[in-house]
Enzyme design. Sequence first.
Site, PDB file in Angstrom:
ATOM      1  CE  LYS A  22     -61.812 -50.869  10.070  1.00  0.00           C
ATOM      2  NZ  LYS A  22     -62.417 -50.409   8.803  1.00  0.00           N
ATOM      3  CG  ASN A  23     -65.827 -50.308  10.433  1.00  0.00           C
ATOM      4  OD1 ASN A  23     -64.773 -49.804  10.047  1.00  0.00           O
ATOM      5  ND2 ASN A  23     -66.241 -51.487  10.031  1.00  0.00           N
ATOM      6  CB  CYS A 123     -61.408 -51.559  -2.063  1.00  0.00           C
ATOM      7  SG  CYS A 123     -62.792 -52.467  -1.427  1.00  0.00           S
ATOM      8  NE  ARG A 128     -66.453 -51.229   0.292  1.00  0.00           N
ATOM      9  CZ  ARG A 128     -65.672 -51.117   1.367  1.00  0.00           C
ATOM     10  NH1 ARG A 128     -64.426 -51.451   1.297  1.00  0.00           N
ATOM     11  NH2 ARG A 128     -66.169 -50.631   2.482  1.00  0.00           N
ATOM     12  CG  ASP A 313     -66.858 -55.829   8.405  1.00  0.00           C
ATOM     13  OD1 ASP A 313     -67.094 -54.732   8.921  1.00  0.00           O
ATOM     14  OD2 ASP A 313     -66.820 -56.009   7.172  1.00  0.00           O
ATOM     15  NE  ARG A 405     -56.932 -49.265   5.746  1.00  0.00           N
ATOM     16  CZ  ARG A 405     -57.642 -49.021   4.667  1.00  0.00           C
ATOM     17  NH1 ARG A 405     -57.325 -49.638   3.529  1.00  0.00           N
ATOM     18  NH2 ARG A 405     -58.654 -48.186   4.683  1.00  0.00           N
TER      19      ARG A 405
HETATM   20  C1  EPZ Z   1     -68.973 -50.273   5.988  1.00  0.00           C
HETATM   21  O1  EPZ Z   1     -68.517 -50.119   4.660  1.00  0.00           O
HETATM   22  C2  EPZ Z   1     -67.776 -50.777   6.787  1.00  0.00           C
HETATM   23  N1  EPZ Z   1     -66.698 -49.792   6.719  1.00  0.00           N
HETATM   24  C3  EPZ Z   1     -67.293 -52.106   6.192  1.00  0.00           C
HETATM   25  O2  EPZ Z   1     -66.225 -52.584   7.027  1.00  0.00           O
HETATM   26  C4  EPZ Z   1     -68.453 -53.106   6.253  1.00  0.00           C
HETATM   27  O3  EPZ Z   1     -68.036 -54.329   5.650  1.00  0.00           O
HETATM   28  C5  EPZ Z   1     -69.665 -52.543   5.503  1.00  0.00           C
HETATM   29  O4  EPZ Z   1     -70.025 -51.262   6.051  1.00  0.00           O
HETATM   30  C6  EPZ Z   1     -70.884 -53.466   5.596  1.00  0.00           C
HETATM   31  O5  EPZ Z   1     -71.212 -53.656   6.949  1.00  0.00           O
HETATM   32  C7  EPZ Z   1     -66.734 -48.725   7.543  1.00  0.00           C
HETATM   33  O6  EPZ Z   1     -67.658 -48.555   8.327  1.00  0.00           O
HETATM   34  C8  EPZ Z   1     -65.576 -47.777   7.458  1.00  0.00           C
HETATM   35  P1  EPZ Z   1     -71.955 -50.391   2.649  1.00  0.00           P
HETATM   36  P2  EPZ Z   1     -69.467 -49.360   3.576  1.00  0.00           P
HETATM   37  O7  EPZ Z   1     -72.178 -49.051   2.065  1.00  0.00           O
HETATM   38  O8  EPZ Z   1     -70.226 -48.282   4.237  1.00  0.00           O
HETATM   39  C9  EPZ Z   1     -73.162 -51.397  -1.826  1.00  0.00           C
HETATM   40  C10 EPZ Z   1     -64.096 -53.465   7.487  1.00  0.00           C
HETATM   41  O9  EPZ Z   1     -63.529 -54.527   7.204  1.00  0.00           O
HETATM   42  N2  EPZ Z   1     -73.264 -49.939  -2.022  1.00  0.00           N
HETATM   43  O10 EPZ Z   1     -72.833 -50.853   3.758  1.00  0.00           O
HETATM   44  O11 EPZ Z   1     -68.614 -48.989   2.433  1.00  0.00           O
HETATM   45  C11 EPZ Z   1     -71.717 -51.841  -1.616  1.00  0.00           C
HETATM   46  O12 EPZ Z   1     -71.080 -52.014  -2.850  1.00  0.00           O
HETATM   47  C12 EPZ Z   1     -64.915 -52.738   6.444  1.00  0.00           C
HETATM   48  O13 EPZ Z   1     -64.046 -52.922   8.625  1.00  0.00           O
HETATM   49  C13 EPZ Z   1     -73.791 -49.445  -3.217  1.00  0.00           C
HETATM   50  O14 EPZ Z   1     -74.162 -50.195  -4.111  1.00  0.00           O
HETATM   51  O15 EPZ Z   1     -70.442 -50.528   3.144  1.00  0.00           O
HETATM   52  C14 EPZ Z   1     -71.879 -53.123  -0.850  1.00  0.00           C
HETATM   53  O16 EPZ Z   1     -72.124 -54.171  -1.769  1.00  0.00           O
HETATM   54  C15 EPZ Z   1     -64.933 -53.475   5.100  1.00  0.00           C
HETATM   55  N3  EPZ Z   1     -73.885 -48.102  -3.386  1.00  0.00           N
HETATM   56  C16 EPZ Z   1     -73.148 -52.889  -0.017  1.00  0.00           C
HETATM   57  O17 EPZ Z   1     -73.810 -51.760  -0.608  1.00  0.00           O
HETATM   58  C17 EPZ Z   1     -73.504 -47.219  -2.408  1.00  0.00           C
HETATM   59  O18 EPZ Z   1     -73.637 -45.991  -2.608  1.00  0.00           O
HETATM   60  C18 EPZ Z   1     -72.878 -52.534   1.437  1.00  0.00           C
HETATM   61  O19 EPZ Z   1     -71.958 -51.466   1.454  1.00  0.00           O
HETATM   62  C19 EPZ Z   1     -72.977 -47.730  -1.200  1.00  0.00           C
HETATM   63  C20 EPZ Z   1     -72.872 -49.094  -1.025  1.00  0.00           C
END
Ligand code: EPZ
Length: 427
Positions: A22-23, A123, A128, A313, A405
């Site tokens: 998915k990701n 969410c 996020r 995850d 999802r």
């Molecule tokens: C991706 O989300 C995945 N989703 C998530 O999987 C996964 O948990 C996450 O990466 C971490 O591995 C998809 O790929 C669609 P991040 P993403 O940006 O990209 C902070 C699932 O269950 N952050 O790596 O949104 C954020 O708040 C889902 O399949 C900022 O502060 O995650 C978090 O604390 C859930 N500013 C941390 O970074 C930003 O601009 C990591 O988030 C972006 C992120």
Amino acid sequence: MDSIIVRGGNRLSGTIQISGAKNAVLTLMPCALLTDEALTLENLPRLADVDGFMHLLNQHGASTMLRGAGNGGYGRVMTIQAEKITSTVAPYDFVRKMRASVLVLGPLVARAGEAKVSMPGGCAIGNRPVDLHLKALEALGARIELSSGYVEAYAPDGGLTGGTISFPLVSVGATENALMAAVLAKGETIIENAAREPEIVDLCNCLVAMGAEIEDIGSDRLVVHGKDRLHGATYRVMPDRIEAGSYACAAAIAGGELFLSGARADDMHPTIAGLREAGIEIDERDDGIGVATNGAIRPVTISTAPFPGFPTDMQAQFMSMLALAEGTSVLTETIFENRYMHVPELSRMGADVEVRGRTAVVKGVKELTGANVMATDLRASMSLVLAGLAAKGETKVLRVYHLDRGYERLEEKLSAVGADIERVSEG
Ligand code: EPZ
């Protein structure tokens, strides 16, 4: 609203076909916006998020054609072609349902010179933000404006120009947007502290298949040499390492042995290490992963971290397994600030979990008992289904739209290996 009913106690045995990731899919699909030629993606899972993203791409003017699945009904083929971008707006209605919609931002600015994307909002697992996505685009020359809940991004008249993007913290999505913008920026872009998840490698490989030039793929310092245009390609999506890890936990919790066909051990070393430490036997093969348990689960201490650390995850699914361990485990969630929503529900099934800030202390119990439980996010939902596999009696997991999802045909896959599980529709 559908629910899933699980009656615990059955050991599992047999083969589960692992679907496309998915990701990975959710960052490969927007790549089609980077060219006027056709991008064909193979091994697509049948998931609500994939269909949602398809509708979002249609909204931007891309045509999408979906062909049937290949082996045993798995692995759809989707051809996406954005000959012209007819709209650079990603409306709130799409983005609020699926945060990954923000991944059209980079491609739209790179290809069309502008984008207007609704802010995703928080969410269930945290607020996020997308500040790192925006900083990455600014480093390539984009002008960013925020107005009435939308991000508006504009490339200079001559288009984006390469630059250095240094992320203060690892972000999968921000790295993905940065890559998809940089491939059409003039000159060289360096992305420092880039995410190294296998899904990022899949994205880089797909972009290279489309004519992009990216050095040190898989490292935390990526060098992108921008091109004037990219061309179409056919690309096969990687297997889902989180789905595979979830079903490995199912074998551990319920007892028995499973072969996870198509799972790629190279993507799963942190998960495999955690499973082995918990006493689960893992057999890494070229065509998948064998998982066997003799029933006893050992307690472990694990902290989530960006790849190659233990995946956030997988935290909820491990907690369900460790709820039945012979001893006390300690889980620390370092990525998201609110990813313990499954704890109160597991506690209602008899789990003994104490959350102290980012840490959860899981004291193993002899038995879980079935209950009506409510899912709040995708991985929390899966952890409740997994707990139901071992719980005494019947567990009813409500709001399974979360599951749809991220897990393709979950009840089919589990019942085929012996689980007593069914989906019920309640109007
Ligand atoms: C991706 O989300 C995945 N989703 C998530 O999987 C996964 O948990 C996450 O990466 C971490 O591995 C998809 O790929 C669609 P991040 P993403 O940006 O990209 C902070 C699932 O269950 N952050 O790596 O949104 C954020 O708040 C889902 O399949 C900022 O502060 O995650 C978090 O604390 C859930 N500013 C941390 O970074 C930003 O601009 C990591 O988030 C972006 C992120």
